[in-house]
Design a protein around this motif. Structure first.
Motif, PDB file in Angstrom:
ATOM      1  N   LEU A 279     -36.027  -0.682  22.609  1.00 56.14           N
ATOM      2  CA  LEU A 279     -35.274  -1.937  22.556  1.00 56.14           C
ATOM      3  C   LEU A 279     -34.752  -2.206  21.153  1.00 56.14           C
ATOM      4  O   LEU A 279     -33.580  -2.556  20.965  1.00 56.14           O
ATOM      5  CB  LEU A 279     -36.156  -3.106  22.999  1.00 56.14           C
ATOM      6  N   VAL A 280     -35.619  -2.047  20.172  1.00 49.59           N
ATOM      7  CA  VAL A 280     -35.229  -2.342  18.793  1.00 49.59           C
ATOM      8  C   VAL A 280     -34.173  -1.357  18.307  1.00 49.59           C
ATOM      9  O   VAL A 280     -33.195  -1.736  17.655  1.00 49.59           O
ATOM     10  CB  VAL A 280     -36.467  -2.346  17.883  1.00 49.59           C
ATOM     11  N   GLU A 281     -34.348  -0.082  18.642  1.00 53.19           N
ATOM     12  CA  GLU A 281     -33.391   0.929  18.202  1.00 53.19           C
ATOM     13  C   GLU A 281     -32.029   0.743  18.858  1.00 53.19           C
ATOM     14  O   GLU A 281     -30.999   1.070  18.274  1.00 53.19           O
ATOM     15  CB  GLU A 281     -33.949   2.319  18.494  1.00 53.19           C
ATOM     16  N   GLY A 285     -32.267  -1.216  14.968  1.00 53.14           N
ATOM     17  CA  GLY A 285     -33.489  -1.518  14.241  1.00 53.14           C
ATOM     18  C   GLY A 285     -33.712  -2.986  13.963  1.00 53.14           C
ATOM     19  O   GLY A 285     -34.689  -3.354  13.304  1.00 53.14           O
ATOM     20  N   ASN A 286     -32.863  -3.852  14.483  1.00 52.06           N
ATOM     21  CA  ASN A 286     -32.952  -5.291  14.224  1.00 52.06           C
ATOM     22  C   ASN A 286     -33.722  -5.972  15.357  1.00 52.06           C
ATOM     23  O   ASN A 286     -33.169  -6.265  16.419  1.00 52.06           O
ATOM     24  CB  ASN A 286     -31.554  -5.886  14.095  1.00 52.06           C
ATOM     25  N   SER A 287     -34.996  -6.237  15.139  1.00 48.79           N
ATOM     26  CA  SER A 287     -35.815  -6.856  16.194  1.00 48.79           C
ATOM     27  C   SER A 287     -35.391  -8.287  16.492  1.00 48.79           C
ATOM     28  O   SER A 287     -35.684  -8.804  17.586  1.00 48.79           O
ATOM     29  CB  SER A 287     -37.298  -6.822  15.795  1.00 48.79           C
ATOM     30  N   PRO A 325     -42.564 -12.238  18.256  1.00 50.98           N
ATOM     31  CA  PRO A 325     -42.538 -13.501  19.013  1.00 50.98           C
ATOM     32  C   PRO A 325     -41.338 -13.656  19.950  1.00 50.98           C
ATOM     33  O   PRO A 325     -41.166 -14.706  20.537  1.00 50.98           O
ATOM     34  CB  PRO A 325     -42.469 -14.543  17.903  1.00 50.98           C
ATOM     35  N   ASN A 326     -40.523 -12.610  20.087  1.00 47.82           N
ATOM     36  CA  ASN A 326     -39.308 -12.745  20.882  1.00 47.82           C
ATOM     37  C   ASN A 326     -39.515 -12.232  22.299  1.00 47.82           C
ATOM     38  O   ASN A 326     -38.712 -11.447  22.816  1.00 47.82           O
ATOM     39  CB  ASN A 326     -38.155 -11.977  20.220  1.00 47.82           C
TER      40      ASN A 326
END
Length: 358
Positions: A279-281, A285-287, A325-326
């Motif tokens: 998901l982040v990738e 890389g922006n969570s 926390p997202n």
């Protein structure tokens, strides 16, 4: 950029039919991410038996400070090197719905569809120009309904099943946007999407009807929602010329994943950490650019709504915890999902305030 592998294409000539309609939603859902505000009405009790949906997500509270000094001449405005970082998502949201087609899922799919209109209405009220992409990922990767073979005998009892209808190439690809859900309790028709793509875009006429069509996955036996989510977001599925989901992921849009499965996900490739990384990738890389929503069984929770049956690790819950926390986890045994999606709308608004496109 690392991705979960795009896996098997399975082809089955098959048959099944029917189309469900549903309504009704009531109770709240679930646990909330840290640093949120709760409102009561029951739900998943990974925090307590009275915990419920929340209405918020982490917000950027960074404050700037300034100081003054004497005897410094006024030299006017100092160039700041630019206008600063670009603004947040401004209502651009890319939704991926990954919905299990397990035989027990039909009533849960109806609850999802019943909660959708209010969810979209809330988002449209929060953003002046709500710019959405909505994709329902193909969790099956085959054409048909496995328990009905050959379109003989049983098919006479399932007249709505489109026997003899040829699939498009992407209809057979796991993770591709679903535009022709097929099988028992599925839409059993080609969904009319104004975009001409395998996902819904802003301005879709009859948005609720279109979503109902792509989200009526039916009970074809497919699941592995975590793994399929990774497939749907993989580079080769979104950015290669002619890819099934080409153009779906946008750099300046918030990514919201909604994964729904009423069993543990014990068969998706990789680990919950791998699923988080996918998901982040997908967002460079922006969570802060991702919100994860999981609705699943809470039988691992002694205070859950599905009854307590402890056993192996509930990897979908672990996936949710790793995305905090997202992220939110909701009990699939709730009578309805509207409260849960109301919380999600608040999370999306909060994340759009802190998300800075890279």
């Amino acid at each position: 950029m690392r991705r979960l592998a795009l896996t098997t294409l399975a082809l089955a000539a098959a048959c099944g039919g029917g189309s469900g309609q549903g309504s009704g939603f009531s109770t709240s859902i679930t646990t909330a991410p840290p640093e949120t505000t709760t409102s009561s009405s029951g739900g998943d009790a990974s925090t307590s038996s009275s915990s419920s949906s929340t209405s918020g997500a982490s917000e950027d509270t960074t404050a700037t400070s300034s100081s003054t000094a004497s005897n410094i001449p006024d030299v006017g405005m100092i160039p700041d090197g630019g206008d600063g970082p670009p603004p947040g998502c401004k209502g651009k949201v890319d939704f991926v719905f990954t919905i299990s087609g397990h035989p027990t899922m039909a009533p849960k799919q109806e609850r999802l569809k019943a909660s959708f209109p209010g969810f979209i209405a809330t988002l449209e009220s929060e953003f002046a120009d709500f710019d959405y992409h909505i994709l329902s990922a193909n969790t099956a990767g085959f054409w048909g309904y496995p328990s009905c073979a050959g379109c003989d005998d049983v098919c006479a009892e399932l007249p709505e099943f489109p026997c003899g209808t040829p699939p498009q190439p992407c209809d057979l690809v796991r993770g591709a946007g679903m535009t022709y859900p097929i099988g028992k309790d599925a839409s059993n028709q080609r969904c009319e999407l104004a975009s001409g793509l395998r996902y819904i875009t802003a301005g879709q006429p009859d948005l609720v009807e279109a979503f109902t069509c792509i989200a009526s996955m039916g009970a074809n036996g497919s699941d592995q929602v975590a793994g399929v989510t990774g497939m749907a977001l993989a580079d080769e599925m979104n950015h290669a010329p002619g890819a099934c989901n080409e153009g779906f992921l946008r750099d300046d849009a918030l990514l919201v994943v909604v994964a729904i499965q009423d069993t543990y996900d014990q068969f998706s490739a990789g680990t919950p950490a791998d699923w988080r990384d996918a998901l982040v990738e997908a967002k460079g890389g922006n969570s802060d650019a991702v919100v994860l929503l999981v609705i699943s069984t809470d039988k691992d929770d002694p205070d859950g709504l599905c009854g307590y049956h402890p056993g192996s690790e509930h990897e979908l819950r672990t996936w949710t915890e790793l995305m905090q926390p997202n992220a939110l986890f909701g009990s699939i045994c709730a009578e309805g999902y509207s409260d849960y999606f109301a919380t999600v709308a608040e999370m999306i608004k909060s994340q759009c305030d802190v998300f800075v496109p890279q």
